[in-house]
Design an enzyme around this catalytic site. Sequence first.
Site, PDB file in Angstrom:
ATOM      1  N   GLU A 122       0.702  -1.130  -0.003  1.00 48.07           N
ATOM      2  CA  GLU A 122       0.034   0.099   0.080  1.00 48.07           C
ATOM      3  C   GLU A 122       0.906   1.159   0.033  1.00 48.07           C
ATOM      4  OE1 GLU A 122      -3.982   1.740   1.964  1.00 48.07           O
ATOM      5  OE2 GLU A 122      -2.520   0.701   3.510  1.00 48.07           O
ATOM      6  N   ALA A 133      -2.599   8.207   6.357  1.00 49.16           N
ATOM      7  CA  ALA A 133      -1.477   8.133   7.110  1.00 49.16           C
ATOM      8  C   ALA A 133      -0.167   7.546   6.321  1.00 49.16           C
ATOM      9  CB  ALA A 133      -1.989   7.133   8.125  1.00 49.16           C
ATOM     10  N   HIS A 209     -10.303   0.078   0.637  1.00 48.11           N
ATOM     11  CA  HIS A 209     -11.006   0.586   1.541  1.00 48.11           C
ATOM     12  C   HIS A 209     -11.844   1.462   0.821  1.00 48.11           C
ATOM     13  CE1 HIS A 209      -7.710   3.631   1.757  1.00 48.11           C
ATOM     14  NE2 HIS A 209      -6.942   2.623   2.749  1.00 48.11           N
ATOM     15  N   ARG A 220     -22.861  15.410  -9.439  1.00 52.17           N
ATOM     16  CA  ARG A 220     -22.297  15.793 -10.856  1.00 52.17           C
ATOM     17  C   ARG A 220     -20.590  15.232 -10.917  1.00 52.17           C
ATOM     18  NH1 ARG A 220     -24.291  20.787  -9.043  1.00 52.17           N
ATOM     19  NH2 ARG A 220     -26.116  21.380 -10.115  1.00 52.17           N
ATOM     20  N   ASP A 241     -15.676  -0.792  11.085  1.00 49.65           N
ATOM     21  CA  ASP A 241     -15.255  -0.730  12.519  1.00 49.65           C
ATOM     22  C   ASP A 241     -16.037   0.129  13.504  1.00 49.65           C
ATOM     23  OD1 ASP A 241     -14.098   1.146  11.327  1.00 49.65           O
ATOM     24  OD2 ASP A 241     -12.263   1.414  12.198  1.00 49.65           O
ATOM     25  N   GLY A 242     -17.055   0.719  12.791  1.00 49.75           N
ATOM     26  CA  GLY A 242     -18.124   1.774  13.065  1.00 49.75           C
ATOM     27  C   GLY A 242     -17.150   3.053  13.123  1.00 49.75           C
ATOM     28  N   ASP A 267      -7.439  -3.488   7.705  1.00 48.78           N
ATOM     29  CA  ASP A 267      -6.370  -2.500   7.815  1.00 48.78           C
ATOM     30  C   ASP A 267      -5.798  -2.132   9.038  1.00 48.78           C
ATOM     31  OD1 ASP A 267      -5.038  -0.252   6.490  1.00 48.78           O
ATOM     32  OD2 ASP A 267      -6.626   1.037   6.608  1.00 48.78           O
ATOM     33  N   ALA A 302      -5.533   6.647  10.898  1.00 45.89           N
ATOM     34  CA  ALA A 302      -4.296   5.810  10.800  1.00 45.89           C
ATOM     35  C   ALA A 302      -4.517   4.456  10.682  1.00 45.89           C
ATOM     36  CB  ALA A 302      -3.082   6.264  11.497  1.00 45.89           C
ATOM     37  N   GLY A 303      -5.117   3.796   9.826  1.00 48.73           N
ATOM     38  CA  GLY A 303      -5.557   2.470   9.824  1.00 48.73           C
ATOM     39  C   GLY A 303      -6.410   2.354  10.834  1.00 48.73           C
TER      40      GLY A 303
END
Length: 380
Positions: A122, A133, A209, A220, A241-242, A267, A302-303
């Site tokens: 990544e 991040a 993600h 548009r 994860d909410g 992640d 960050a993840g």
Amino acid sequence: MAPSLVLAGARVVLPTGIVNDGRVIVEGTRIAGAAPPDARVVDVSGHWLVPGFVDIHNHGGGGASFSGAVDEVLTAVRTHRLHGTTTLVASTVTDDMDFLVKQAGLLSELAEQGDLAGIHFEGPFISPCRKGAHSEDLLRDPDPAEVRKLIDAGRGKARMVTLATELPGGLDSVRLLADHGVIAAVGHTDATYEQTVEAIDAGATVATHLFNAMPALGHRSPGPVAALLEDERVTVELINDGTHLHPAALELAFRHAGARRVAFITDAMDAAGIGDGRYMLGPLEVEVAEGVARLVHGGSIAGSTLTLDRAFQRAVTVDGLPVEDVVAALSANPARLLGMDDRVGSLEPGKDADLVLLDDGFAVKGVMRQGEWVVAPQLP
């Protein structure tokens, strides 16, 4: 060899649906179709039996990172196995090329030993506009020659590369990855709808993600989200994860892409399975507070600190998704994407005996990997 084991009485989630009072037969490292007379029968009534989880996007856990030494990598692997992830792809984060090449060599050795299912890069070929991040100073355009360098460093274990395909060299890099059997994932991108369609036509098959680190869906300017959701060739990653997704966004993805095109991922970073505190994500410092990881400087998410058992539990108990669909998103779909569905991803005879035992509240009570208990169930 230990006698065959019959796990009997559970609700078993099979590709064909849920079997009440079902059973799974384990012989050695594999699932068997029939039990010999001397098989040991274990009553797991009142539980669910589901396939081991498959995580295709994971940066670490247990206080350790996949950018670390061998002992750190194995700590992260063990941490996620305790939460039901029996097949795991190690994700790197943006760093300088020399480090990534060196780390790919280390991770490929662990993949050859069977500890990992492969490597996901990544970065660094992502957009500075959507860096999240990742260290902006280390980002670069996706030069196919450099992409090829990472593939070669992975020694056949490179599974996926996330790119901002709109950058110079992006489409050529997608074609290169497709030609070498490596998944090209669209992510950390500022692409338009049209540019994303072009990337999919060039061979991109995953949305890194979805919704996160890309332009929002607009009426548009529909951007990459619309292109990735609408194309049957694309599997969309979701971090359930909410924090990363509103429940309505999750529902939109499932409704539009369909259950066969969703892969739940973690992640996860170092803090998964540990708790709040300060950590490093590559060269960047991260503060985890109340389970949410953010950069100390800038505040970007960050993840995550997610484990896939929590993603499962939330999907069923909070989001109200059918258990069969959740199992597909956690096991069958990512296994098929990795080309490993002949071995993992479902409870079928001949496949690895990778399974998770859950109670009525979908909490993990047992984890088996290749016929051995990682978490041994405490049964009456």
